[in-house]
Design a protein around this motif. Sequence first.
Motif, PDB file in Angstrom:
ATOM      1  N   ILE A   1      17.071  -0.236  49.577  1.00 27.48           N
ATOM      2  CA  ILE A   1      18.237   0.451  49.019  1.00 27.48           C
ATOM      3  C   ILE A   1      17.889   1.355  47.848  1.00 27.48           C
ATOM      4  O   ILE A   1      18.685   2.237  47.494  1.00 27.48           O
ATOM      5  N   GLN A   2      16.714   1.192  47.280  1.00 27.20           N
ATOM      6  CA  GLN A   2      16.392   1.927  46.060  1.00 27.20           C
ATOM      7  C   GLN A   2      16.579   3.445  46.181  1.00 27.20           C
ATOM      8  O   GLN A   2      17.153   4.073  45.287  1.00 27.20           O
ATOM      9  N   PRO A   3      16.145   4.084  47.271  1.00 25.51           N
ATOM     10  CA  PRO A   3      16.301   5.549  47.341  1.00 25.51           C
ATOM     11  C   PRO A   3      17.751   6.016  47.477  1.00 25.51           C
ATOM     12  O   PRO A   3      18.038   7.196  47.233  1.00 25.51           O
ATOM     13  N   TYR A   4      18.646   5.123  47.869  1.00 25.48           N
ATOM     14  CA  TYR A   4      20.008   5.536  48.216  1.00 25.48           C
ATOM     15  C   TYR A   4      21.067   5.106  47.210  1.00 25.48           C
ATOM     16  O   TYR A   4      22.230   5.512  47.336  1.00 25.48           O
ATOM     17  N   LEU A   5      20.702   4.321  46.223  1.00 29.28           N
ATOM     18  CA  LEU A   5      21.693   3.843  45.262  1.00 29.28           C
ATOM     19  C   LEU A   5      22.233   4.983  44.414  1.00 29.28           C
ATOM     20  O   LEU A   5      21.485   5.841  43.940  1.00 29.28           O
TER      21      LEU A   5
ATOM     22  N   VAL B   1      28.934  -3.717  51.333  1.00 27.48           N
ATOM     23  CA  VAL B   1      28.463  -5.080  51.578  1.00 27.48           C
ATOM     24  C   VAL B   1      27.294  -4.996  52.551  1.00 27.48           C
ATOM     25  O   VAL B   1      27.442  -4.481  53.672  1.00 27.48           O
ATOM     26  N   LEU B   2      26.143  -5.495  52.137  1.00 28.43           N
ATOM     27  CA  LEU B   2      24.926  -5.384  52.939  1.00 28.43           C
ATOM     28  C   LEU B   2      24.588  -6.740  53.533  1.00 28.43           C
ATOM     29  O   LEU B   2      24.193  -7.666  52.823  1.00 28.43           O
ATOM     30  N   GLY B   3      24.766  -6.844  54.844  1.00 25.25           N
ATOM     31  CA  GLY B   3      24.546  -8.104  55.546  1.00 25.25           C
ATOM     32  C   GLY B   3      25.784  -8.483  56.316  1.00 25.25           C
ATOM     33  O   GLY B   3      26.802  -8.830  55.731  1.00 25.25           O
ATOM     34  N   ALA B   4      25.712  -8.424  57.652  1.00 25.99           N
ATOM     35  CA  ALA B   4      26.896  -8.644  58.491  1.00 25.99           C
ATOM     36  C   ALA B   4      26.858  -9.990  59.197  1.00 25.99           C
ATOM     37  O   ALA B   4      27.339 -10.128  60.319  1.00 25.99           O
ATOM     38  N   GLY B   5      26.287 -10.999  58.526  1.00 27.74           N
ATOM     39  CA  GLY B   5      26.375 -12.355  59.036  1.00 27.74           C
ATOM     40  C   GLY B   5      27.732 -12.945  58.704  1.00 27.74           C
ATOM     41  O   GLY B   5      28.682 -12.216  58.378  1.00 27.74           O
ATOM     42  N   SER B   6      27.845 -14.252  58.738  1.00 31.59           N
ATOM     43  CA  SER B   6      29.144 -14.882  58.518  1.00 31.59           C
ATOM     44  C   SER B   6      29.653 -14.654  57.098  1.00 31.59           C
ATOM     45  O   SER B   6      30.817 -14.278  56.899  1.00 31.59           O
TER      46      SER B   6
END
Length: 342
Positions: A94-98, A9-14
């Motif tokens: 994220i493209q290089p790491y997928l 999960v990318l994004g640690a907001g609410s």
Amino acid sequence: MVERLTLAVLGAGSWGTALAALAARNQVPTRLWGRDAAALKAMEQTRRNQRYLPDVELPTELVYEPDLAAALRGAQLVLIVVPSHAFSSILEEIQPYLEPDARISWATKGFEPGTGRFLHELVAERFPGRAAAVVTGPSFAKEVASGMPSAVTVHSDDDAFAHDMALVLHAPNFRAYSGSDVLGAELGGAMKNVLAVATGVADGMDLGLNARAGLITRGMNEMLRLGVALGARPETLMGLAGLGDLVLTCTGDLSRNRRLGLALGRGKAIDEAVREIGQVVESVLTADEVARLAAKHNLDLPISSGVRAVLHGEVTPAEGLKMLMSREQKPEYPKGLFSPAA
């Protein structure tokens, strides 16, 4: 539950935190990534997201990963939960790491600022042929994280992926439906933010429940007409992704967009109102893109247009209301529900 699949999960907001916690409680191996490494460390130590969800205890199974490459390593499922203005840049990052078999989903609502492109268009452009899905519906992060009953829908052109993502999220207190109308699902999730400002303004001005109901109903009309012009399915917009999200956002005070409208209706300046909310308010950007799409398809969307004018300071809330109420009398549906003039 989808077995042996790891979720990043990318994004640690609410909302990102709430969805990561939900998946982890479902026994899905889940990693939560965010840009603030110190905040992630504090979340790991306290099992609290002190900034966004301070009253919710996070599951022990949830893994906090400040390194993007490490978060994506071995992850077959990716769920992006960042503001719409950051969506394009996170796709590039994220493209290089997928992983080759990773499938991409997002719970971001909005358009690409400046172009009006839908987020699924950005994903298809950067990752052609890769399975993609949108997660949307009437769901406040605080209530989801607290385990209160909620329902969303997952739409994808890949039926198997929509099913898998829905299973990852589906829980005793969280119903996840699936569908295949990505454009319709995205439109509902974006446009409801604009309409929520209108109802917030009306409530801030103490215009009453009749005005609120009228704005929601006529706002739904605008959403349907724009959706049909774009090729969305009406049933998608009459479901969780459209009507459900619209009602929640227009009536629930946990909505940032409604709170913005409330503040404007009570006479606050927009900069002050956004600063007090303290989080991204998607309607500020989305109103421009709705206007762009309406103009492209020669549609008259008076509520959405009025919200945009108020947000840009072109008219006051009172002037915007006067413009709406002074429109000529006409049949409710002069040429049917989906006529451009409806």
